[in-house]
Design a protein around this motif. Sequence first.
Motif, PDB file in Angstrom:
ATOM      1  N   PHE A   1       0.839  -1.193   0.000  1.00  0.00           N
ATOM      2  CA  PHE A   1       0.000   0.000   0.000  1.00  0.00           C
ATOM      3  C   PHE A   1       0.875   1.244   0.000  1.00  0.00           C
ATOM      4  CE2 PHE A   1      -3.136  -3.007   1.327  1.00  0.00           C
ATOM      5  CZ  PHE A   1      -4.375  -2.438   1.066  1.00  0.00           C
ATOM      6  N   VAL A   2       0.384   2.310  -0.610  1.00  0.00           N
ATOM      7  CA  VAL A   2       1.019   3.620  -0.503  1.00  0.00           C
ATOM      8  C   VAL A   2       0.555   4.241   0.813  1.00  0.00           C
ATOM      9  CG1 VAL A   2       1.330   5.867  -1.587  1.00  0.00           C
ATOM     10  CG2 VAL A   2       0.984   3.828  -3.013  1.00  0.00           C
ATOM     11  N   HIS A   3       1.507   4.700   1.611  1.00  0.00           N
ATOM     12  CA  HIS A   3       1.208   5.230   2.950  1.00  0.00           C
ATOM     13  C   HIS A   3       1.639   6.688   3.009  1.00  0.00           C
ATOM     14  CE1 HIS A   3       0.098   4.929   7.085  1.00  0.00           C
ATOM     15  NE2 HIS A   3       1.318   4.865   7.587  1.00  0.00           N
ATOM     16  N   GLY A   4       0.917   7.528   2.222  1.00  0.00           N
ATOM     17  CA  GLY A   4       1.282   8.923   2.140  1.00  0.00           C
ATOM     18  C   GLY A   4       2.510   9.123   1.273  1.00  0.00           C
ATOM     19  N   TRP A   5       3.143  10.271   1.444  1.00  0.00           N
ATOM     20  CA  TRP A   5       4.420  10.520   0.776  1.00  0.00           C
ATOM     21  C   TRP A   5       5.525  10.651   1.816  1.00  0.00           C
ATOM     22  CZ3 TRP A   5       6.703   9.915  -3.700  1.00  0.00           C
ATOM     23  CH2 TRP A   5       7.985  10.464  -3.863  1.00  0.00           C
ATOM     24  N   SER A   6       5.363  11.597   2.754  1.00  0.00           N
ATOM     25  CA  SER A   6       6.415  11.809   3.748  1.00  0.00           C
ATOM     26  C   SER A   6       6.000  11.388   5.160  1.00  0.00           C
ATOM     27  CB  SER A   6       6.805  13.289   3.802  1.00  0.00           C
ATOM     28  OG  SER A   6       5.751  14.068   4.355  1.00  0.00           O
ATOM     29  N   HIS A   7       4.695  11.170   5.369  1.00  0.00           N
ATOM     30  CA  HIS A   7       4.164  10.847   6.698  1.00  0.00           C
ATOM     31  C   HIS A   7       4.267  12.038   7.650  1.00  0.00           C
ATOM     32  CE1 HIS A   7       2.994   8.173  10.031  1.00  0.00           C
ATOM     33  NE2 HIS A   7       2.831   7.201   9.152  1.00  0.00           N
TER      34      HIS A   7
ATOM     35  N   GLY B   1      -5.943  19.085  -4.822  1.00  0.00           N
ATOM     36  CA  GLY B   1      -4.830  19.073  -5.751  1.00  0.00           C
ATOM     37  C   GLY B   1      -3.546  18.548  -5.142  1.00  0.00           C
ATOM     38  N   GLU B   2      -3.231  18.999  -3.947  1.00  0.00           N
ATOM     39  CA  GLU B   2      -2.000  18.555  -3.298  1.00  0.00           C
ATOM     40  C   GLU B   2      -2.100  17.094  -2.882  1.00  0.00           C
ATOM     41  OE1 GLU B   2       1.852  18.534  -1.979  1.00  0.00           O
ATOM     42  OE2 GLU B   2       0.822  20.033  -3.199  1.00  0.00           O
ATOM     43  N   ALA B   3      -3.269  16.688  -2.361  1.00  0.00           N
ATOM     44  CA  ALA B   3      -3.449  15.283  -1.988  1.00  0.00           C
ATOM     45  C   ALA B   3      -3.290  14.382  -3.203  1.00  0.00           C
ATOM     46  CB  ALA B   3      -4.828  15.083  -1.348  1.00  0.00           C
ATOM     47  N   LEU B   4      -3.908  14.763  -4.310  1.00  0.00           N
ATOM     48  CA  LEU B   4      -3.837  13.948  -5.518  1.00  0.00           C
ATOM     49  C   LEU B   4      -2.404  13.864  -6.038  1.00  0.00           C
ATOM     50  CD1 LEU B   4      -5.275  12.339  -7.717  1.00  0.00           C
ATOM     51  CD2 LEU B   4      -5.767  14.509  -8.885  1.00  0.00           C
ATOM     52  N   ALA B   5      -1.684  14.978  -6.000  1.00  0.00           N
ATOM     53  CA  ALA B   5      -0.300  14.973  -6.488  1.00  0.00           C
ATOM     54  C   ALA B   5       0.570  14.033  -5.661  1.00  0.00           C
ATOM     55  CB  ALA B   5       0.262  16.389  -6.452  1.00  0.00           C
ATOM     56  N   ARG B   6       0.417  14.072  -4.336  1.00  0.00           N
ATOM     57  CA  ARG B   6       1.238  13.189  -3.490  1.00  0.00           C
ATOM     58  C   ARG B   6       0.821  11.736  -3.667  1.00  0.00           C
ATOM     59  NH1 ARG B   6       2.353  16.427   2.253  1.00  0.00           N
ATOM     60  NH2 ARG B   6       2.405  18.514   1.341  1.00  0.00           N
ATOM     61  N   MET B   7      -0.482  11.489  -3.803  1.00  0.00           N
ATOM     62  CA  MET B   7      -0.942  10.118  -4.041  1.00  0.00           C
ATOM     63  C   MET B   7      -0.368   9.564  -5.331  1.00  0.00           C
ATOM     64  SD  MET B   7      -4.964  10.349  -2.964  1.00  0.00           S
ATOM     65  CE  MET B   7      -5.471  10.703  -1.277  1.00  0.00           C
ATOM     66  N   ARG B   8      -0.414  10.344  -6.385  1.00  0.00           N
ATOM     67  CA  ARG B   8       0.086   9.867  -7.684  1.00  0.00           C
ATOM     68  C   ARG B   8       1.583   9.630  -7.645  1.00  0.00           C
ATOM     69  NH1 ARG B   8      -3.567  13.771 -11.685  1.00  0.00           N
ATOM     70  NH2 ARG B   8      -5.304  12.289 -11.958  1.00  0.00           N
ATOM     71  N   ARG B   9       2.319  10.508  -6.988  1.00  0.00           N
ATOM     72  CA  ARG B   9       3.771  10.310  -6.873  1.00  0.00           C
ATOM     73  C   ARG B   9       4.070   9.031  -6.094  1.00  0.00           C
ATOM     74  NH1 ARG B   9       5.819  15.255  -3.832  1.00  0.00           N
ATOM     75  NH2 ARG B   9       7.865  14.243  -4.012  1.00  0.00           N
ATOM     76  N   GLY B  10       3.373   8.834  -4.987  1.00  0.00           N
ATOM     77  CA  GLY B  10       3.607   7.637  -4.187  1.00  0.00           C
ATOM     78  C   GLY B  10       3.231   6.371  -4.930  1.00  0.00           C
ATOM     79  N   LYS B  11       2.114   6.425  -5.631  1.00  0.00           N
ATOM     80  CA  LYS B  11       1.658   5.259  -6.386  1.00  0.00           C
ATOM     81  C   LYS B  11       2.659   4.889  -7.475  1.00  0.00           C
ATOM     82  CE  LYS B  11      -2.603   3.609  -8.651  1.00  0.00           C
ATOM     83  NZ  LYS B  11      -2.150   3.247 -10.008  1.00  0.00           N
TER      84      LYS B  11
ATOM     85  N   PHE C   1      -4.333   2.720  -0.904  1.00  0.00           N
ATOM     86  CA  PHE C   1      -3.758   3.851  -0.189  1.00  0.00           C
ATOM     87  C   PHE C   1      -4.327   3.898   1.224  1.00  0.00           C
ATOM     88  CE2 PHE C   1      -3.702   8.202   1.361  1.00  0.00           C
ATOM     89  CZ  PHE C   1      -2.454   8.659   0.991  1.00  0.00           C
ATOM     90  N   ILE C   2      -3.454   4.100   2.187  1.00  0.00           N
ATOM     91  CA  ILE C   2      -3.866   4.297   3.579  1.00  0.00           C
ATOM     92  C   ILE C   2      -3.118   5.515   4.107  1.00  0.00           C
ATOM     93  CG2 ILE C   2      -3.954   3.315   5.906  1.00  0.00           C
ATOM     94  CD1 ILE C   2      -3.991   0.522   4.582  1.00  0.00           C
ATOM     95  N   ALA C   3      -3.860   6.533   4.512  1.00  0.00           N
ATOM     96  CA  ALA C   3      -3.234   7.771   4.965  1.00  0.00           C
ATOM     97  C   ALA C   3      -2.499   7.562   6.286  1.00  0.00           C
ATOM     98  CB  ALA C   3      -4.292   8.858   5.135  1.00  0.00           C
ATOM     99  N   PRO C   4      -1.395   8.262   6.494  1.00  0.00           N
ATOM    100  CA  PRO C   4      -0.724   8.211   7.790  1.00  0.00           C
ATOM    101  C   PRO C   4      -1.687   8.542   8.922  1.00  0.00           C
ATOM    102  CG  PRO C   4       0.675   9.299   6.181  1.00  0.00           C
ATOM    103  CD  PRO C   4      -0.654   9.087   5.517  1.00  0.00           C
ATOM    104  N   ALA C   5      -1.624   7.750   9.980  1.00  0.00           N
ATOM    105  CA  ALA C   5      -2.491   7.892  11.157  1.00  0.00           C
ATOM    106  C   ALA C   5      -3.961   7.702  10.807  1.00  0.00           C
ATOM    107  CB  ALA C   5      -2.287   9.236  11.841  1.00  0.00           C
TER     108      ALA C   5
END
Length: 251
Positions: free
Chosen positions: A67-73, A103-113, A127-131
């Motif tokens: 799973f993608v877990h955010g970008w930087s946490h 926009g920012e959430a989508l950009a980080r999700m796509r980069r992580g994916k 995808f599971i968001a940090p915390a």
Amino acid sequence: MKRLLASIHDVSPRFEREVDQLLDRLRVHVGDRLAMLVVPDHWNGAPITPAFAAKLRGWADAGIEMFVHGWSHQDDSAHRGAAALKAKHMTAGEGEFLGLDHGEALARMRRGKALVEDVTGRAAAGFIAPAWLYSGAARAALGDAGFALAEDHARVWAPVGGRVLARGPVITWASRSRPRQLSSLAAAAVLRRVLQPSNTVRIAVHPGDTRVPQLLDSIDRTFAAFPRHRPAAYADLLRAVPVSRAAIRAS
């Protein structure tokens, strides 16, 4: 069928030793039927190295879901109101997606994916968001990013169409202070009993758990408490929950 979903959070080169320890421990209970939540660059200071990428690919080849877990946490947003309370009391500056706009959430999700899929050579499981914390805009971005699965503390769902695939609290532990350790130990003891009738039980562990013997003992007791639940993959939920006509129209 009763399912047991196990996951290791915060999978990053920063916690490589702890992740190895947790994997060895969980394999006793579930084999390779577990998920890893990968942080592409933990706190913007621990990017995936070639050596760690090779380990991730090997684990994925063995059948572990990635799973993608955010970008930087790391939570770098300013919060107000209810979000500020969540940021203060539910995590220690790690609710990265709690305050992001679409926009920012989508950009980080796509980069992580893209990173996780490039490293493992296969589609990210979800995808599971940090915390487990999301802004409303971040939740909306999940489907746009193309994730098949998402999870928060109370449920697992399919972002496209909105099907809820499992409900119920995650059994997890907190290690950052003695009061939190004690409260999580008490919660796990209660949930081991309360969740027995549930069709799907989720157990999540974190690198910090490895530093507290009482938490490790509780983790073992928790897995042992569900002998009727079969270790499963998150993807099994997509096959198990039928698609309703409403969900088809929504998608």
